[in-house]
Write a protein that holds these residues in place. Structure first.
Motif, PDB file in Angstrom:
ATOM      1  N   ARG A  67       0.857  -1.189   0.000  1.00  0.00           N
ATOM      2  CA  ARG A  67       0.000   0.000   0.000  1.00  0.00           C
ATOM      3  C   ARG A  67       0.891   1.238   0.000  1.00  0.00           C
ATOM      4  N   HIS A 182       0.994   0.607   6.239  1.00  0.00           N
ATOM      5  CA  HIS A 182       0.816  -0.708   6.864  1.00  0.00           C
ATOM      6  C   HIS A 182      -0.370  -0.628   7.795  1.00  0.00           C
ATOM      7  N   GLU A 183      -1.127  -1.698   7.853  1.00  0.00           N
ATOM      8  CA  GLU A 183      -2.296  -1.737   8.730  1.00  0.00           C
ATOM      9  C   GLU A 183      -1.885  -1.444  10.176  1.00  0.00           C
ATOM     10  N   GLY A 184      -2.641  -0.598  10.832  1.00  0.00           N
ATOM     11  CA  GLY A 184      -2.397  -0.347  12.264  1.00  0.00           C
ATOM     12  C   GLY A 184      -1.428   0.789  12.528  1.00  0.00           C
ATOM     13  N   ASN A 186       1.796   2.874  13.250  1.00  0.00           N
ATOM     14  CA  ASN A 186       3.172   2.830  12.791  1.00  0.00           C
ATOM     15  C   ASN A 186       4.107   2.903  14.007  1.00  0.00           C
ATOM     16  N   SER A 211      -3.545   9.668  11.139  1.00  0.00           N
ATOM     17  CA  SER A 211      -3.871   8.315  10.683  1.00  0.00           C
ATOM     18  C   SER A 211      -4.852   8.406   9.515  1.00  0.00           C
ATOM     19  N   THR A 213      -7.896   6.212   7.038  1.00  0.00           N
ATOM     20  CA  THR A 213      -8.735   5.026   6.827  1.00  0.00           C
ATOM     21  C   THR A 213      -9.195   5.039   5.374  1.00  0.00           C
ATOM     22  N   LEU A 216      -8.920  -0.192   2.177  1.00  0.00           N
ATOM     23  CA  LEU A 216      -8.083  -1.327   2.554  1.00  0.00           C
ATOM     24  C   LEU A 216      -7.852  -1.431   4.046  1.00  0.00           C
ATOM     25  N   GLY A 217      -8.268  -0.424   4.813  1.00  0.00           N
ATOM     26  CA  GLY A 217      -8.093  -0.499   6.268  1.00  0.00           C
ATOM     27  C   GLY A 217      -7.612   0.807   6.863  1.00  0.00           C
ATOM     28  N   GLY A 218      -6.931   0.681   8.008  1.00  0.00           N
ATOM     29  CA  GLY A 218      -6.467   1.881   8.715  1.00  0.00           C
ATOM     30  C   GLY A 218      -4.959   1.840   8.873  1.00  0.00           C
ATOM     31  N   SER A 219      -4.302   2.959   8.623  1.00  0.00           N
ATOM     32  CA  SER A 219      -2.846   2.984   8.787  1.00  0.00           C
ATOM     33  C   SER A 219      -2.415   4.401   9.123  1.00  0.00           C
TER      34      SER A 219
END
Ligand SMILES: Nc1ncnc2c1ncn2[C@@H]1O[C@H](COP(=O)(O)OP(=O)(O)O)[C@@H](O)[C@H]1O
Ligand SMILES: O=P(O)(O)O[C@H]1O[C@H](CO)[C@@H](O[C@H]2O[C@H](CO)[C@@H](O)[C@H](O)[C@H]2O)[C@H](O)[C@H]1O
Length: 469
Positions: A67, A182-184, A186, A211, A213, A216-219
């Motif tokens: 990502r 990256h998910e979550g 850092n 952050s 969202t 594909l998710g949260g990063s």
């Protein structure tokens, strides 16, 4: 404009192909993909505009799971300033005109808009950016960013992209935009926040993070720190000292003390794990697997594999300090010499070639110590490679001063582990790091490859000697 581009198949596919090519050409992508990745839009949001430019933030997902973050700026008026074309991602014709789409971080007139909007937050077409500013300084930061005077993009061998922001108040900031998402959380944001909460001053003041969202998710997307102007990093200082034969023991000793403080503070702030026989065995297995992967990536490493394995196996028999959160990619280039704070540590994101899931788990503090030891060795090897100067004795003295001070401060602060056991573990992690470095250099700076290869020869030769004793 991006809604027009992204709603039309042909235009979107052509944007994505050009974006993939652009990303591949950037230093921050050089070691993650061999071929242009096939991309899709994960989300995007408009951030800001002025009379000439619109700035947006796009997040992208590749078919292989990677990502990326791509802040873009497109010109409304066709105006192109000097130096902007090298940041050109694509050109698009739309019913509302003909536009150049740039990487916004490289466009002088876009940077202030980008930095301010990131800190304010934004939400749009499938992407929400949320700022998390430290409470004590949030008001000052917001006010300062309303009055930005100039900005620069940092140049150099970066894994991400950092913008330096000068403000009317005189406060200076550095915002690092993560390029690989990256998910979550850092670890750079997580560990800096934890260290600051512990009152540790061995990092540049941390103001918060942003952050994101998307589909594909949260990063985490970006972090904000105080910029320390006119400071030199320990790598440059070490190179000068090594080349001129100036003793580095004093600086190395301060560095050892500071690292022990960082480690003991991280161990207090975040979970630790006892290094049981089982945990040590698992870690050594993973070190062995990693070595084997490095051999696959760089077959010349095969000749070191047997001796390295012996060293790893032997490490099961010594006592290990507890596993804890660590820096993870420590080298002299990650440490700045601040006139007011002394050594200041940067970039707690861990090794870029390591999966993020591994980088956010507890690890051995010996890995960081080995990182600095390898880096002192690198400085000496670099001056030898480039200037023919033998700096081995210089490195030996500096390494020993660093180790002595680290062990003394660690033990003074109640850190576990006998000096003898810790010293033998530093070797294990030096070996692990040198193999990583060899792959890193082969991919990024092949002319530097002899440096880790020589180190591997020395580390494995010593291993044989010790084994035969
Ligand atoms: N707070 C700061 N003050 C001054 N320079 C900094 C600061 N933070 C980073 N830098 C400079 O930026 C470089 C890259 O920062 P780093 O966090 O290592 O980024 P990356 O993750 O992209 O490698 C550092 O080597 C240092 O020279
Ligand atoms: O990009 P990062 O700073 O996260 O780290 C990567 O790049 C480093 C070099 O640019 C690399 O470090 C290696 O080279 C250093 C000298 O330039 C030397 O001091 C280190 O010991 C050596 O490992 C690092 O490994 C890599 O992850």
């Amino acid at each position: 404009m991006l809604s027009i581009v992204f709603s039309d198949h042909f235009r979107r596919d052509s944007f994505l192909e050009d974006a993939a090519r652009f990303i591949m050409g950037q230093r921050w992508c050089s070691n993650s993909h061999r071929e242009a990745p096939e991309l899709q839009i994960a989300g995007w949001t408009r951030l800001a505009e002025d009379e000439h430019l619109v700035v947006s933030f796009v997040t992208l997902g590749a078919t292989d799971g990677a990502r990326f973050a791509l802040p873009v700026a497109w010109n409304k008026d066709g105006r192109v300033e000097e130096g902007e074309l090298e940041n050109l991602i694509t050109h698009v014709d739309t019913p509302v005109g003909s536009h150049n789409v740039y990487d916004a971080t490289g466009i002088d007139r876009a940077r202030a808009l980008l930095a301010r909007a990131l800190i304010e937050g934004a939400s749009g077409e499938g992407l929400t950016l949320t700022p998390h500013l430290c409470e004590a300084t949030a008001q000052t930061v917001r006010a300062d960013l309303q009055a930005i005077t100039t900005t620069e993009r940092l140049v150099g061998e970066q894994s991400n992209t950092s913008l330096i922001i000068h403000t009317e108040s005189g406060n200076e900031y550095i915002i690092k935009i993560f390029r690989h998402l990256h998910e979550g959380t850092n670890p750079d944001a997580e560990l800096q926040e934890a260290l600051q909460a512990e009152g540790n001053t061995q990092i540049p003041e941390f103001f918060g993070y942003v952050s994101g969202t998307d589909a594909l998710g949260g990063s985490d997307i970006a972090i904000l720190n105080r910029f320390l102007p006119d400071v030199q990093d320990a790598w440059r200082e070490a190179l000068i000292a090594a080349a001129q034969g100036i003793d580095f023991a004093g600086q190395a000793s301060d560095l050892g003390t500071s690292l022990a403080q960082i480690h003991t503070d991280l161990a207090r702030a975040l979970p630790t794990e006892r290094a049981s026989t089982n945990a040590r065995a698992l870690t050594l297995e993973s070190i062995k697997r990693r070595f084997a992967h490095h051999v696959e990536a760089l077959p010349v490493l095969e000749s070191f594999a047997e001796a390295a394995n012996e060293v790893f196996t032997r490490a099961l028999r010594v006592e290990w300090p507890p596993f804890q959160r660590i820096h993870g990619d420590l080298h002299l280039g990650q440490v700045l010499n601040s006139p007011t704070k002394g050594w200041v540590f940067l970039d707690f994101e861990g090794e870029p070639l390591r999966p993020m899931a591994e980088r956010v788990t507890a690890d051995s503090p010996c890995r960081d110590v080995a990182g600095i030891l390898r880096s002192i060795d690198y400085a000496a090897a670099y001056v030898e490679l480039n200037e023919g100067i033998d700096a081995r004795e210089w490195a030996g003295t500096a390494r020993e001063a660093f180790i002595e001070a680290y062990l003394a401060e660690r033990s003074a602060r109640g850190g576990e582990g006998s000096a003898e056991d810790l010293r033998s573990l530093f070797r294990v992690f030096e070996l692990d790091k040198a193999a990583y470095e060899a792959v890193y250099e082969a991919q990024n700076r092949p002319e530097w490859l002899p440096i880790p290869l020589t180190a591997l020869e020395e580390l494995t030769a010593t291993a044989h000697t010790t084994l035969q004793e």
